[in-house]
Enzyme design. Structure first.
Site, PDB file in Angstrom:
ATOM      1  N   LYS A 147     -41.794  41.482   7.709  1.00  0.00           N
ATOM      2  CA  LYS A 147     -40.717  40.492   7.876  1.00  0.00           C
ATOM      3  C   LYS A 147     -40.016  40.225   6.534  1.00  0.00           C
ATOM      4  O   LYS A 147     -38.817  39.954   6.503  1.00  0.00           O
ATOM      5  CB  LYS A 147     -41.259  39.180   8.461  1.00  0.00           C
ATOM      6  CG  LYS A 147     -41.792  39.286   9.905  1.00  0.00           C
ATOM      7  CD  LYS A 147     -40.738  39.689  10.907  1.00  0.00           C
ATOM      8  CE  LYS A 147     -41.219  39.492  12.343  1.00  0.00           C
ATOM      9  NZ  LYS A 147     -40.352  40.159  13.334  1.00  0.00           N
ATOM     10  N   TYR A 161     -51.277  36.426   9.861  1.00  0.00           N
ATOM     11  CA  TYR A 161     -49.987  37.102  10.063  1.00  0.00           C
ATOM     12  C   TYR A 161     -49.961  38.462   9.338  1.00  0.00           C
ATOM     13  O   TYR A 161     -49.258  39.384   9.732  1.00  0.00           O
ATOM     14  CB  TYR A 161     -48.827  36.201   9.615  1.00  0.00           C
ATOM     15  CG  TYR A 161     -47.534  36.566  10.305  1.00  0.00           C
ATOM     16  CD1 TYR A 161     -47.415  36.500  11.692  1.00  0.00           C
ATOM     17  CD2 TYR A 161     -46.429  37.011   9.587  1.00  0.00           C
ATOM     18  CE1 TYR A 161     -46.234  36.855  12.336  1.00  0.00           C
ATOM     19  CE2 TYR A 161     -45.242  37.357  10.218  1.00  0.00           C
ATOM     20  CZ  TYR A 161     -45.167  37.276  11.593  1.00  0.00           C
ATOM     21  OH  TYR A 161     -43.988  37.628  12.223  1.00  0.00           O
TER      22      TYR A 161
HETATM   23  N1  LIG Z   1     -43.432  34.406  19.099  1.00  0.00           N
HETATM   24  C1  LIG Z   1     -43.339  33.913  17.886  1.00  0.00           C
HETATM   25  O1  LIG Z   1     -44.047  32.973  17.510  1.00  0.00           O
HETATM   26  C2  LIG Z   1     -42.338  34.485  16.923  1.00  0.00           C
HETATM   27  C3  LIG Z   1     -41.953  33.710  15.820  1.00  0.00           C
HETATM   28  C4  LIG Z   1     -41.032  34.229  14.933  1.00  0.00           C
HETATM   29  C5  LIG Z   1     -40.514  35.498  15.145  1.00  0.00           C
HETATM   30  N2  LIG Z   1     -40.912  36.220  16.231  1.00  0.00           N
HETATM   31  C6  LIG Z   1     -40.312  37.561  16.411  1.00  0.00           C
HETATM   32  O2  LIG Z   1     -39.496  37.543  17.552  1.00  0.00           O
HETATM   33  C7  LIG Z   1     -39.339  38.880  18.023  1.00  0.00           C
HETATM   34  C8  LIG Z   1     -39.546  38.913  19.521  1.00  0.00           C
HETATM   35  O3  LIG Z   1     -40.880  38.645  19.845  1.00  0.00           O
HETATM   36  P1  LIG Z   1     -41.326  37.630  20.998  1.00  0.00           P
HETATM   37  O4  LIG Z   1     -42.172  36.612  20.343  1.00  0.00           O
HETATM   38  O5  LIG Z   1     -40.158  37.227  21.803  1.00  0.00           O
HETATM   39  O6  LIG Z   1     -42.330  38.508  21.868  1.00  0.00           O
HETATM   40  P2  LIG Z   1     -42.088  39.497  23.110  1.00  0.00           P
HETATM   41  O7  LIG Z   1     -43.388  40.188  23.311  1.00  0.00           O
HETATM   42  O8  LIG Z   1     -41.505  38.787  24.244  1.00  0.00           O
HETATM   43  O9  LIG Z   1     -41.001  40.508  22.530  1.00  0.00           O
HETATM   44  C9  LIG Z   1     -41.342  41.589  21.704  1.00  0.00           C
HETATM   45  C10 LIG Z   1     -40.502  42.747  22.170  1.00  0.00           C
HETATM   46  O10 LIG Z   1     -40.695  43.870  21.321  1.00  0.00           O
HETATM   47  C11 LIG Z   1     -40.539  44.996  22.144  1.00  0.00           C
HETATM   48  N3  LIG Z   1     -41.054  46.222  21.539  1.00  0.00           N
HETATM   49  C12 LIG Z   1     -42.280  46.434  20.984  1.00  0.00           C
HETATM   50  N4  LIG Z   1     -42.391  47.745  20.641  1.00  0.00           N
HETATM   51  C13 LIG Z   1     -41.196  48.326  20.977  1.00  0.00           C
HETATM   52  C14 LIG Z   1     -40.687  49.648  20.891  1.00  0.00           C
HETATM   53  N5  LIG Z   1     -41.423  50.669  20.426  1.00  0.00           N
HETATM   54  N6  LIG Z   1     -39.442  49.903  21.347  1.00  0.00           N
HETATM   55  C15 LIG Z   1     -38.678  48.903  21.843  1.00  0.00           C
HETATM   56  N7  LIG Z   1     -39.110  47.640  21.981  1.00  0.00           N
HETATM   57  C16 LIG Z   1     -40.362  47.364  21.534  1.00  0.00           C
HETATM   58  C17 LIG Z   1     -41.311  44.613  23.398  1.00  0.00           C
HETATM   59  O11 LIG Z   1     -40.967  45.461  24.477  1.00  0.00           O
HETATM   60  C18 LIG Z   1     -40.855  43.178  23.592  1.00  0.00           C
HETATM   61  O12 LIG Z   1     -39.708  43.131  24.413  1.00  0.00           O
HETATM   62  C19 LIG Z   1     -40.294  39.721  17.208  1.00  0.00           C
HETATM   63  O13 LIG Z   1     -39.588  40.309  16.129  1.00  0.00           O
HETATM   64  C20 LIG Z   1     -41.274  38.698  16.659  1.00  0.00           C
HETATM   65  O14 LIG Z   1     -41.912  39.117  15.482  1.00  0.00           O
HETATM   66  C21 LIG Z   1     -41.802  35.732  17.121  1.00  0.00           C
END
Ligand SMILES: NC(=O)c1ccc[n+]([C@@H]2O[C@H](COP(=O)([O-])OP(=O)(O)OC[C@H]3O[C@@H](n4cnc5c(N)ncnc54)[C@H](O)[C@@H]3O)[C@@H](O)[C@H]2O)c1
Length: 338
Positions: free
Chosen positions: A246, A239
């Protein structure tokens, strides 16, 4: 065709092109709709069989229209669930971070919409638009705008449009993160200044900025959400620098919560367990993380984007008005296990 006339539950079938629709209705106003064998809608609050049938027929027609507009899409489970109590009716919110149907932001959007909220939705760029636009249609989102947080002025433009169209805002879901591959996949010890700044900028500062832009619109209070992960607290293999970002994000949540609390604006980080999304595909050995979460979480199950969505929506409800500054784990309890 009615099957088993006189029977308690009546079934109706229709074939439209290659699609098969089935409606089942019971005399007490309960009914379900299946599309190609899969249940896509259920209602339980109409007054009788006829009304249940009429409501489900409307949903079936909407569903067929959607698929005619976008025939490629054989999406499953993307319909907004039918929820009886519209607990967020009258509330309006911005959802940032839908990339596709696997996005956590999409899980949140579905839950908020199902509970009656009106949504503004953004997409990263033209390439992303074709995936996000059909989802925004399903949400009946009146505002759909591009937002690349690296593009000067785009974030301000989204909030200006909300100010113009709605004049106020009740919630924001910030569900975005980014780290360049070399930064994410290397040791924290080796991260370059550029890799560090980009990670922090997109994944942390943009949330602070959104809070700044949302504040004047949250005239009657509101709720700000961002997505975090357990790697902020513990060293989670692979990570890396995202864990550092985070940790800063969760800390920003507490400061912003303290600053905006007197105005009735509540601020939360939501910390879901691992989910197989596009963002997660950038993390090496992610499958192992999923296996470990499933084996060790007290619930012995992985979370879904819908689990994250409903818990987030709860925190936007007035019933949660005295909860703020929280990092809420939606991980089957994984974080309490040694
Ligand atoms: N997937 C997991 O296991 C997990 C777990 C905990 C937290 N998260 C967090 O959840 C959030 C969403 O991620 P996800 O897992 O749904 O993946 P995802 O890829 O579906 O979403 C990530 C989003 O970030 C956007 N993004 C990236 N760069 C950008 C920019 N310059 N301008 C605007 N948007 C931008 C992308 O367009 C996308 O819509 C993130 O903060 C991620 O760290 C994910």
């Amino acid at each position: 065709m009615a099957v088993g006339k006189g029977a308690t539950v009546q079934e109706f079938f229709a074939s439209v092109g290659k699609n098969r629709l089935e409606i089942e209705v019971a005399p007490w106003g309960e009914g379900r709709l299946k599309f190609n064998g899969k249940q896509i809608a259920r209602i339980d609050d109409t007054k009788d069989r006829r009304q249940a049938f009429r409501e489900l027929k409307k949903i079936a027609q909407h569903c067929l229209k959607e698929r005619a507009v976008n025939p490629q899409s054989e999406r499953s489970g993307t319909m907004i669930p039918a929820v009886k109590a519209k607990l967020l009716e009258g509330k309006r919110g911005l959802i940032v971070g839908i990339a596709n149907e696997n996005s956590i932001a999409w899980g949140c959007a579905k839950a908020f919409r199902a509970l009656g909220a009106e949504l503004a939705v953004t997409y990263l760029n033209d390439k992303a638009k074709k995936y996000v636009e059909p989802l925004a249609k399903e949400l009946e989102a009146p505002i759909l705008m591009p937002l690349d947080v690296n593009a000067p002025g785009q974030m301000e433009a989204v909030f200006e449009r909300i100010a113009k169209d709605w004049g106020e805002l009740d919630f924001v879901v910030h569900s975005i993160a980014f780290s360049p591959k070399e930064a994410l996949q290397g040791r924290v010890t080796d991260v370059t200044r550029e890799g560090f700044l980009t990670t922090m900028d997109v994944s942390c500062w943009t949330f602070i900025r959104m809070a700044h832009l949302a504040e004047p619109l949250m005239k009657k209070g509101g709720t700000l959400f961002t997505m975090s992960y357990y790697g902020s607290q513990m060293v989670v293999k692979n990570y890396n620098i995202m864990g550092v970002a985070k940790a800063a994000l969760e800390c920003a949540v507490r400061y912003v919560a303290a600053e905006l609390g007197p105005k009735g604006i509540r601020v939360h980080a939501i910390s879901p367990g691992p989910l197989a999304t596009r963002a997660a595909s950038g993390i090496p050995e992610f499958d192992e993380l999923l296996d470990k979460a499933k084996e060790q979480a007290p619930t012995r199950s992985l979370v879904s984007i819908d689990d994250v969505g409903v818990a987030t929506a709860f925190l936007a409800h007035d019933a949660a008005r005295l909860i703020t500054g929280e990092t809420l784990y939606i991980d089957g309890g994984y974080h309490i296990i040694d």
